[in-house]
Design a protein around this motif. Structure first.
Motif, mmCIF file in Angstrom:
data_model
loop_
_atom_site.group_PDB
_atom_site.id
_atom_site.type_symbol
_atom_site.label_atom_id
_atom_site.label_comp_id
_atom_site.label_asym_id
_atom_site.label_seq_id
_atom_site.Cartn_x
_atom_site.Cartn_y
_atom_site.Cartn_z
ATOM 1 N N GLU A 1 3.377 -11.298 -4.917
ATOM 2 C CA GLU A 1 4.082 -10.495 -3.920
ATOM 3 C C GLU A 1 3.574 -10.843 -2.524
ATOM 4 N N ARG A 2 4.421 -10.517 -1.532
ATOM 5 C CA ARG A 2 4.089 -10.927 -0.173
ATOM 6 C C ARG A 2 3.929 -9.778 0.801
ATOM 7 N N SER A 3 4.065 -8.559 0.289
ATOM 8 C CA SER A 3 3.964 -7.423 1.203
ATOM 9 C C SER A 3 3.101 -6.324 0.619
ATOM 10 N N LEU A 4 2.382 -5.682 1.504
ATOM 11 C CA LEU A 4 1.582 -4.520 1.108
ATOM 12 C C LEU A 4 1.999 -3.308 1.930
ATOM 13 N N ALA A 5 3.254 -3.357 2.419
ATOM 14 C CA ALA A 5 3.751 -2.270 3.263
ATOM 15 C C ALA A 5 3.677 -0.953 2.513
ATOM 16 N N GLY A 6 3.262 0.080 3.212
ATOM 17 C CA GLY A 6 3.226 1.407 2.611
ATOM 18 C C GLY A 6 1.914 1.750 1.951
ATOM 19 N N PHE A 7 0.992 0.808 1.915
ATOM 20 C CA PHE A 7 -0.312 1.097 1.311
ATOM 21 C C PHE A 7 -1.354 1.410 2.381
ATOM 22 N N ASP A 8 -2.195 2.383 2.084
ATOM 23 C CA ASP A 8 -3.251 2.767 3.012
ATOM 24 C C ASP A 8 -4.558 2.034 2.736
ATOM 25 N N ALA A 9 -4.663 1.522 1.529
ATOM 26 C CA ALA A 9 -5.872 0.776 1.173
ATOM 27 C C ALA A 9 -5.509 -0.255 0.115
ATOM 28 N N VAL A 10 -6.242 -1.345 0.127
ATOM 29 C CA VAL A 10 -6.006 -2.427 -0.825
ATOM 30 C C VAL A 10 -7.337 -2.752 -1.503
#
Lengths: 243, 731
Positions: free
Chosen positions: A39-48
């Motif tokens: 995947e290429r997006s982490l939009a919407g996440f507050d932490a990874v």
């Protein structure tokens, strides 16, 4: 205000992804989701969270191939946008290979894989990752790695120390950062560091392995609790609470 | 042996032998087919009729084993046995040997041993949750033995750590009889929903046959047949191509992809391609389902060009599965494997006619009834009771005191701490390990069914078995079950790994027969079914046969993980008791070997009925909170067991052993049915009453106190400080 959303990235070869999810969801009731390496997006996440394992078999060097995967571009973007990024074990190795944190990992001092309990001293309690710990607190946490011998050149090391970027340090039973307390030979007994801005962290010990009393220690739970609490606090402080 | 029929035979004796077959077997094949086999077919028979795949010499003995019992969801005959451990939750278990490959190439041999057993469990639809290894090497005093051991340990670590399955326990035993022929047995435990068990019988004519996983290469060709040969000096070079190379990264992806594929519900049957590769998977799956298959080798993904039909059929390349998928669903399943970066190709289809027809493009290369391959002839060989077996190992200097003797036994490689080994294994991943390696048994909580936990242990004693095969077989099963029971778990199922020399030697045949009978008698008494297992014969080298070594892995259920016990003494003032039969002997003991330099005599035979009572009692005592700790008395006897409890708990103890006038026997004698346990003072009376009403002997030994172990036994007095004990044990 919605609950903090946490992404757990899965690379082929990750093997602690399910463990981190178990603690986040099962133990702490957090809103955690898996994100596939393509995947290429982490939009919407507050932490990874980049979990432990042997991403892509750790062929070439630990974390080297994962550092070039599509999701890493998204991790990079998230990091520069101030999203909290934590790499545990192989995740730390990936962050080093990706250049998101300084330094490199060498094979362990004894040249063998080591799975054992360690003691780590929490050097800072003013970070989102450590706000649930006390400064100087000693936590009992397991390590499990073949390449956790942190290395950086002298300049980088002194910069890390001067900027207070060393977050966790291996210590012995007396709380001293000695060779005896150091499981892998890491320089300055470094077990975990943070980037200059303080939102990207890498650590070799596994907090997810010590978040339930049944497994021998609960000292890792504060890592996840602090992370979740600080996100909630951040969201609260933003006017309107929106993202 | 060559008969007149050979005159018009298509193959020479040399051809037949090179395929791993006997001349009579070749004639049998001709008879069954009503024609000459071709060269590829002959090679397929060679691997399928090997001892490793066909149990030619052990089949009739294996029938002695009890295989049924409460909760058995799958007994022997599948890739792994499965037992129900909580409502709707099954645990799959299986042990397998990788002795010959590990002798030739310790690192890859051991690594692929782990990979292979993981896939057996995966084939049942189970997620592998734990690995145990039972290892035998020559004395670590010899550099060659250390090299083999270090290679094997790093091979297990390499594969197990990367694949994310914890190595939670096992055994590491040193005896010179294993110097040239080490034993590497790996057991795997997996977890599966009872209603989602996968099976291997092919079904549904027209259903596609899907090849999934890694590509096929030239490694491991004829491995099953080679595993059934004796080792000789030339083996190391000649047989290296028969050792497979494992890739834990592909193995990990294969686990995730396969579990996801099974989740779709469109997989009809599945089996891993391990020993004898494509040949074994196609013939066994067809034979079990009473169907046939049409396979096109041209569609098999391969690592290198120019591979022949025979090579493709016999390759034991790792990380490959064969699936039968519902018609029209092959793409769905293939997509899952490809997402994980693996190969997935339809290589054929199921046919109603029970014929295995294998093409290479347009050319028919194999046309065999599947059961002709899977139903190998069985042999009954003459048995002869071994007489006068005794070894004088060496004549070490006598210890000056019993304290020194204790330290010597405690520091013996087989008894001493194995921490340096198990810390190289990730034993914590998956977050289930409640009791880690180094204990009597590992305890794993089940996240799927809290607060249920399982306990697992693997045990075997080659020295005992060599001296008395029945005692060794019964002892292995009894000890593994007792180790499990000491954690508070109720033993529910077992798997056996049988490691012996050439069954064509009458004494070995006797050993094999009687060891299996011993396992059967002990398991029947304890009502612990054997749900699967492995046989490794021909463990011979130019210096002779190994000690006959049956190993048994037992799994038990703890209904509440919070009741789990360990061997560690827990509190000052707790009382120490000995629970179980008193019978003990120095014959075959660790003390006899280490201190007196002899392996001889008759070890104590387990009283299976009394042992079953003990094994049943311990979980009940643990569940009722009557025990503080429990530890089975094994190698090194009571003195070593007490020392281990002290070291683990960081407490000293003061004990008195009565009943024997011989201090050596009292301190170091070994018996199969004894447990050192502790109890709080206030509960002693209740504990004693419970033991008495269960018909299990119990005797007070002493008290937990101070920082030294003090034992009075007959005329001997022994006092050793905790630090000294620890130093001897940790080396």
């Amino acid at each position: 205000m919605s609950a903090p959303r946490v992404a757990v990235v899965i690379f082929p070869g990750s093997n602690c992804d399910r463990d981190v999810l178990h603690v986040l969801r099962g133990v702490l009731g957090a809103d955690a989701h898996t994100v596939w390496h393509e995947e290429r997006s982490l939009a919407g996440f507050d932490a990874v969270i980049l979990p432990g394992g042997f991403s892509y078999g750790d062929y070439l060097r630990a974390g080297a191939i994962a550092a070039t995967s599509p999701i890493l571009a998204a991790v990079r973007a998230a990091a520069s946008a101030g999203v909290l990024v934590a790499g545990i074990c192989n995740g730390f190795q990936i962050l080093l290979e990706a250049g998101l944190l300084p330094g490199a990992m060498l094979p362990n001092r004894d040249a063998t894989f080591v799975c054992d309990w360690t003691r780590i001293r929490v050097e800072r309690d003013d970070l989102p990752f450590t706000c649930a710990y006390g400064r100087g607190q000693i936590a009992r946490m397991p390590v499990a790695h073949g390449e956790g011998n942190y290395y950086a050149d002298a300049d980088t090391l002194s910069r890390l120390e001067a900027n207070r970027q060393v977050v966790f340090r291996y210590v012995d039973d007396d709380g001293a950062a000695t060779a005896h307390g150091n499981p892998n030979g890491a320089l300055h007994n470094i077990a975990g560091i943070v980037d200059e801005r303080g939102n990207v962290l890498g650590m070799m010990p596994h907090p997810e392995r010590c978040s339930e009393a049944l497994l021998g220690s609960c000292d890792g739970r504060a890592f996840f609790e602090g992370l979740l609490a600080s996100i909630a606090k951040r969201a609260h402080s933003v006017a309107g609470g929106g993202r | 042996m060559r008969t007149d029929a050979a005159v018009d035979a298509a193959f020479s004796l040399a051809d037949v032998r090179a395929a791993g077959l006997r001349w009579t077997e070749y004639l049998e094949i001709r008879g069954r087919l009503g024609r000459e086999p071709n060269r590829v077919e002959l090679a397929m028979f060679g691997v399928m009729w090997s001892e490793h795949c066909a149990y030619k010499h052990s089949r009739r003995y294996l029938k002695l084993l009890p295989t049924q019992g409460d909760g058995v969801l799958q007994g022997p005959g599948e890739n792994a046995g499965v037992v129900e451990v909580a409502p709707g939750i099954g645990v799959a278990l299986k042990v397998e040997s990788h002795n010959h490959p590990s002798a030739i190439d310790p690192f890859h041999g051991a690594a692929t041993g782990v990979g292979g057993i993981l896939r057996d469990v995966l084939s049942m639809g189970a997620r592998p949750i734990a690995i145990l290894d039972s290892l035998r090497f020559g004395s670590p005093a010899h550099a060659a033995s250390r090299r083999l051991r270090d290679g094997v340990v790093s091979g297990i670590a390499h594969y197990g750590n990367a694949i994310g399955v914890p190595t939670v326990g096992g055994e590491l035993v040193y005896e010179d009889r294993y110097a040239e022929n080490p034993l590497v047995n790996a057991a795997c435990i997996g977890i599966v929903r009872a209603d989602r068990l996968a099976r291997s019988a092919a079904a549904g004519p027209g259903n596609p046959v899907l090849y999934a996983g890694a590509r096929t290469g030239r490694d491991g060709i004829g491995g099953a047949a080679f595993a059934s040969d004796e080792l000789d000096v030339a083996s190391v070079d000649r047989d290296r191509s028969a050792v497979q190379i494992g890739d834990p990264f592909a193995g990990k992806s294969l686990i995730e992809a396969t579990l996801a594929a099974l989740d779709t519900g469109v997989v009809v049957a599945i089996q891993d391609m391990g020993a004898a590769g494509l040949t074994c998977a196609t013939s066994e799956m067809s034979s079990k389902g009473g169907v046939g298959m049409r396979i096109d080798l041209a569609r098999v993904p391969r690592r290198e060009a120019g591979m022949t039909a025979g090579e493709l059929l016999l390759s034991e390349s790792q990380e490959r599965m064969l699936l039968i998928v519902r018609q029209g669903e092959a793409d769905t399943v293939a997509a899952i494997y490809r997402r994980w970066g693996l190969q997935a190709e339809v290589i054929g289809e199921v046919t109603a006619e029970p014929a295995l027809r294998i093409y290479d493009g347009g050319t028919l290369v194999v046309d065999l009834p599947p059961e002709s391959l899977t139903e190998a002839p069985a042999y009954q060989v003459p048995e002869e009771e071994p007489k006068g077996r005794a070894l004088i190992v060496e004549a070490p200097e006598s210890p000056r005191s019993v304290a020194e003797a204790l330290l010597r036994v405690l520091g013996a490689p087989t008894v001493a701490s194995k921490r340096a080994v198990f810390r190289q294994y990730d034993h914590m991943v998956q977050l289930n390990t409640v009791v880690a390696p180094g204990a009597d048994a590992a305890v794993l909580r089940l996240k799927e069914a809290p607060p249920v936990a399982i306990a697992v242990a693997i045990d075997g004693n080659g020295r005992t078995t060599w001296l008395d095969a029945w005692a060794g077989g019964a002892g292995a099963a009894s000890e593994a079950a007792l180790n499990v029971a000491c954690t508070g778990a109720r033993p529910v199922a077992a798997t056996d790994g049988l490691n012996f020399g050439s069954p064509e030697k009458p004494e070995t045949a006797w050993d094999l027969h009687n060891a299996i009978a011993g396992i059967a008698d002990a398991c029947r008494a304890m009502r612990v079914p054997i749900v699967g297992g492995n046989v490794s014969l021909y463990n011979e080298s130019p210096v002779g046969s190994i000690f006959p070594t049956p190993m048994v892995a037992v799994i038990g259920v703890l209904s509440d993980v919070s009741c789990a016990l360990t061997s560690a003494f827990r509190d000052d003032g707790d009382l120490i008791v000995l629970i179980g039969e008193e019978a003990a002997s120095l014959d075959g003991s660790e003390y006899d070997k280490i201190v007196r330099g002899r392996v001889a005599g008759k070890p104590v035979r387990v009283d299976v009925a009394a042992h079953a009572r003990l094994v049943a009692l311990l979980p009940a005592l643990a569940a009722d909170g009557l025990l503080q700790s429990a530890h089975d008395v094994s190698g090194g006897g009571l003195a070593v067991a007490l020392a281990e409890c002290c070291i683990a708990g960081h407490f000293g103890a003061r004990c008195r052993i009565s009943g024997s006038s011989d201090p050596e026997l009292a301190l170091f004698g070994e018996g199969p049915s004894r447990v050192v346990a502790t109890v709080t003072r206030s509960r002693l009376a209740a504990l004693v009453a419970r033991c008495r009403s269960a018909g299990v002997p119990v005797a007070e030994l002493g008290v937990v106190e101070g920082d030294a172990l003090a034992i009075r036994a007959a005329s001997a007095d022994l006092v050793v400080g905790l630090d000294q004990l620890r130093t001897a044990w940790e080396g």
